[in-house]
Design a protein around this motif. Structure first.
Motif: not given
Length: 413
Positions: A239-247
């Motif tokens: 989860r943390d990596n999936f959202y690292f570059y998210a808005s």
């Protein structure tokens, strides 16, 4: 990467078919262990955190001018359940701490006055702790220059459970809110201790003697056979990596840890009770946990989402899902789908530079480093799982699929 796997075969069934090609998926488990060990607070930083943690109770009691035995300090959240992971980049470890205040002064205090007085008691050591920063229910101590920060929550007893639990904490919107971190953690830990028939029993003991009113930070080693804890860590890491570059909007609505923990625990317990003899390795159980998690998101008659605190029926961890036009529910579904897609790709894709990039995308650079460490120089072009087993010297049922090689490995469990 196959982004749209066939719907006629369930996620777990497809992955178990790949796992079934081997009698020993130990090398995959070694990769997971190598990865997760890189994500834990290292010994030096942990020792510093423990020192500050143990000093906290004495300092608070002195500044609040109450007897030392009226201050009870213990960890809560991921530190208590032993599911912490190292944040990506330069972010710090979040160590959640509960401080129970008791005695006549705290029988029926004003919530705001109690909270403000507690914050004042955290002052005076800013060169070490940093300036106390107020949050909704806790005070944050940043500890400048250290790898961790403390979120310190003051709580008082709720003897008649007026708010639903034995403890209550300040809430700026509702005056008080119920809190039961010990009971929730105990619920999780009791289920995490369940073992499947394929697992060998291990007994871990600790000779740590706690000082009065200061429960030691959990320190027992977490092995690869500790399936639920490791599954939660892997999901939080993904989860943390999936959202690292998210808005920022996506980050605001990404699945929160307590929901991941609750759903995973329900799934794990259900699998253990109904299919205990259906698995041969920890990774098979992890795949089943991932698949079953959404089954435990409930809807009431009005269609409202509900993920109940299992030890406090009045608390709905998914309450915010019902006031955001469905944003958090959609985000959970999107993240969960990608978790399945990424796990399947990593287990079945041929090894190449693209596989390494996929691993980096899912688990960050720490995942790539762990992958390289676990395989050594074995980089044959074969599916990830098969190459892991081949590199370990494990037995394979179909020698035409992967050829075992002689390679000694250490037992990590």
């Amino acid at each position: 990467m196959t982004t749209n796997p066939p719907n006629d075969i369930a996620f777990t069934a497809r992955l178990q078919k790949s796992l079934g090609m081997t009698r020993d998926a130990g090398r995959w488990e070694q990769l997971i262990m190598s990865l997760l060990l890189r994500l834990e607070l290292d010994k030096v930083d942990r020792a510093k955190a423990i020192k500050q943690y143990e000093l906290l109770a004495d300092d608070i009691a002195t500044k609040l001018d109450i007897p030392r035995h009226n201050v009870d300090v213990y960890s809560q959240g991921s530190m208590r359940t032993q599911t912490t992971i190292r944040p990506r980049g330069n972010a710090k470890f979040d160590i959640d701490i509960m401080v129970e205040l008791s005695g006549p002064k705290y029988n029926n205090p004003d919530s705001e006055a109690m909270f403000e007085e507690f914050g004042k008691a955290l002052e005076g050591n800013e060169e070490v702790t940093g300036a106390p920063d107020p949050r909704r229910r806790c005070w944050r101590l940043q500890y400048p220059g250290e790898a961790f920060y403390f979120d310190v929550t003051p709580a008082v007893a709720d003897m008649h459970k007026t708010y639903g639990a034995g403890l209550r904490v300040r809430d700026p919107d509702t005056v008080w809110s119920p809190s039961n971190p010990k009971e929730f953690a105990d619920w999780f830990c009791e289920r995490a201790d369940l073992r499947f028939e394929f697992q060998q029993e291990t007994v871990l003991s600790s000779a740590v003697e706690a000082r009065k009113s200061v429960a030691p930070l959990p320190s027992a080693p977490v092995g690869i056979d500790d399936i639920l804890r490791r599954a939660v860590q892997l999901m939080k890491l993904h989860r943390d990596n999936f959202y690292f570059y998210a808005s920022s909007d996506q980050k605001d609505t990404m699945p929160i840890s307590v929901i991941i923990v609750t759903l995973a625990t329900h799934a794990f317990e259900n699998i253990w009770r109904t299919r205990q003899r259906s698995f041969n390795s920890p990774i098979e159980v992890v795949l089943a946990i991932v698949e079953e998690m959404p089954d435990f998101i409930k809807r009431d008659v009005a269609g409202r989402f509900y993920v109940e605190n299992p030890k406090l029926s009045t608390e709905n961890f998914a309450d915010r899902w019902n006031n955001d036009q469905g944003a958090r529910a959609r985000e959970f579904k999107r993240w969960h789908k990608q978790l399945e897609v990424h796990l399947e790709a990593l287990l079945t894709d041929e090894y190449s530079r693209s596989t390494e990039e996929k691993l980096r995308g899912v688990f960050g650079q720490a995942g790539v480093d762990a992958w390289r460490n676990s395989l050594g120089s074995s980089t044959d072009s074969m599916p990830l799982l098969k190459s892991l087993v081949a590199a370990s010297g494990g037995q394979v049922a179909n020698p035409n699929v992967a050829t075992p090689v002689s390679h000694r490995t250490n037992t990590l469990a």
